[in-house]
Scaffold this motif. Structure first.
Motif, PDB file in Angstrom:
ATOM      1  N   GLY A 178       0.816  -1.206   0.000  1.00 49.21           N
ATOM      2  CA  GLY A 178       0.000   0.000   0.000  1.00 49.21           C
ATOM      3  C   GLY A 178       0.849   1.256   0.000  1.00 49.21           C
ATOM      4  N   LEU A 179       2.000   1.211   0.672  1.00 49.98           N
ATOM      5  CA  LEU A 179       2.901   2.360   0.691  1.00 49.98           C
ATOM      6  C   LEU A 179       3.410   2.677  -0.713  1.00 49.98           C
ATOM      7  N   GLU A 180       3.708   1.633  -1.489  1.00 46.62           N
ATOM      8  CA  GLU A 180       4.142   1.872  -2.875  1.00 46.62           C
ATOM      9  C   GLU A 180       3.015   2.507  -3.679  1.00 46.62           C
ATOM     10  N   ARG A 181       1.820   1.964  -3.540  1.00 50.98           N
ATOM     11  CA  ARG A 181       0.665   2.500  -4.272  1.00 50.98           C
ATOM     12  C   ARG A 181       0.448   3.969  -3.930  1.00 50.98           C
ATOM     13  N   ASP A 182       0.485   4.290  -2.634  1.00 49.64           N
ATOM     14  CA  ASP A 182       0.255   5.667  -2.200  1.00 49.64           C
ATOM     15  C   ASP A 182       1.359   6.594  -2.696  1.00 49.64           C
ATOM     16  N   MET A 183       2.599   6.107  -2.677  1.00 52.77           N
ATOM     17  CA  MET A 183       3.730   6.917  -3.139  1.00 52.77           C
ATOM     18  C   MET A 183       3.572   7.283  -4.611  1.00 52.77           C
ATOM     19  N   LYS A 184       3.231   6.291  -5.419  1.00 54.82           N
ATOM     20  CA  LYS A 184       3.089   6.549  -6.850  1.00 54.82           C
ATOM     21  C   LYS A 184       1.879   7.437  -7.122  1.00 54.82           C
ATOM     22  N   GLN A 185       0.778   7.167  -6.443  1.00 54.95           N
ATOM     23  CA  GLN A 185      -0.413   7.991  -6.638  1.00 54.95           C
ATOM     24  C   GLN A 185      -0.122   9.438  -6.284  1.00 54.95           C
ATOM     25  N   SER A 186       0.586   9.657  -5.186  1.00 55.83           N
ATOM     26  CA  SER A 186       0.941  11.015  -4.784  1.00 55.83           C
ATOM     27  C   SER A 186       1.824  11.689  -5.826  1.00 55.83           C
ATOM     28  N   ALA A 187       2.796  10.938  -6.374  1.00 54.96           N
ATOM     29  CA  ALA A 187       3.698  11.517  -7.369  1.00 54.96           C
ATOM     30  C   ALA A 187       2.944  11.921  -8.624  1.00 54.96           C
ATOM     31  N   PHE A 188       2.041  11.067  -9.088  1.00 54.82           N
ATOM     32  CA  PHE A 188       1.318  11.399 -10.316  1.00 54.82           C
ATOM     33  C   PHE A 188       0.232  12.443 -10.087  1.00 54.82           C
ATOM     34  N   THR A 189      -0.306  12.505  -8.883  1.00 52.71           N
ATOM     35  CA  THR A 189      -1.208  13.606  -8.545  1.00 52.71           C
ATOM     36  C   THR A 189      -0.448  14.919  -8.598  1.00 52.71           C
ATOM     37  N   TRP A 190       0.759  14.925  -8.021  1.00 56.84           N
ATOM     38  CA  TRP A 190       1.626  16.116  -8.078  1.00 56.84           C
ATOM     39  C   TRP A 190       1.892  16.508  -9.525  1.00 56.84           C
ATOM     40  N   LEU A 191       2.191  15.517 -10.377  1.00 52.32           N
ATOM     41  CA  LEU A 191       2.490  15.808 -11.781  1.00 52.32           C
ATOM     42  C   LEU A 191       1.284  16.441 -12.464  1.00 52.32           C
ATOM     43  N   GLY A 192       0.091  15.936 -12.180  1.00 57.22           N
ATOM     44  CA  GLY A 192      -1.107  16.515 -12.761  1.00 57.22           C
ATOM     45  C   GLY A 192      -1.360  17.921 -12.286  1.00 57.22           C
ATOM     46  N   GLU A 193      -1.055  18.195 -11.024  1.00 58.67           N
ATOM     47  CA  GLU A 193      -1.237  19.537 -10.479  1.00 58.67           C
ATOM     48  C   GLU A 193      -0.298  20.533 -11.144  1.00 58.67           C
ATOM     49  N   GLN A 194       0.898  20.090 -11.527  1.00 66.24           N
ATOM     50  CA  GLN A 194       1.851  20.998 -12.184  1.00 66.24           C
ATOM     51  C   GLN A 194       1.324  21.474 -13.526  1.00 66.24           C
ATOM     52  N   GLU A 195       0.467  20.653 -14.139  1.00 65.17           N
ATOM     53  CA  GLU A 195      -0.045  21.000 -15.467  1.00 65.17           C
ATOM     54  C   GLU A 195      -1.037  22.158 -15.420  1.00 65.17           C
TER      55      GLU A 195
END
Length: 197
Positions: A178-195
């Protein structure tokens, strides 16, 4: 602005630039990171520049490491100024005084930003896939109970870090967790926010 082949090469160079840690090239290692960058790995959590200073202290101890780094898988923001990368790595560690080593397989999950025309890491975390002890000079005793306090995927690395004076203070992401899933989800959420900017 779309990402270019040069952007991909620049990011690949950042990943393989981890060799500066193995070679003790501390200023060049700092150059991989933005000044406000953070890093979270087994034995260190905090500002990346502080990590570099801590790595220099580790290098003067009996515990040494070498890293093998692969080509990253990179996802760019729409405007090409931010990215998330996932990079396979192998860390080989050895405490020469204890005659004990380890080999750990992990993946770096990095957030990257292109500022003033230069790509640098702004956040680095790690997922641990599996690991094992090595015995460079023949078998030595291991405290199995102490090693068993850590997830199997990085127990050998964490045990060797701890007995070398670099304790691991919490649980980190492992493959499929679950920690891996949350880490990746957070990273890609961040990437979407940058857009949006």
């Amino acid at each position: 602005m779309n990402a270019t082949l040069q952007d991909r090469q620049d990011i690949a160079d950042l990943m393989t630039g981890w060799i500066h840690r193995d070679l003790g090239e501390w200023d060049r290692l700092k150059g991989l990171f933005h000044p406000d960058s953070r890093i979270e790995i087994t034995w260190f959590e905090g500002p990346a520049y502080d990590f570099v200073d801590a790595s220099a202290r580790m290098a003067s101890s009996a515990f040494g490491t070498k890293h093998l780094i692969s080509t990253p898988v990179v996802t760019f923001s729409t405007d090409g100024t931010c990215a998330v990368s996932e990079t396979n790595a192998v860390v080989i560690g050895e405490n020469v005084d204890l005659r004990l080593g380890c080999e750990g397989h992990n993946r770096f999950i990095d957030r990257l930003e292109k500022r003033d025309g230069a790509w640098r890491i702004s956040d680095r975390k790690s997922v641990y896939d599996f690991g094992t002890f090595t015995f460079p000079s023949g078998p030595v005793d291991i405290d199995a109970e102490a090693a068993g306090r850590y997830p199997r995927e990085y127990a050998a690395l964490a045990y060797l870090l701890e007995v070398s004076g670099f304790p691991v203070s919490r649980i980190f992401a492992t493959k499929g967790s679950g920690l891996e899933r949350d880490m990746k989800q957070s990273a890609f959420t961040w990437l979407g926010e940058q857009e949006k900017y």
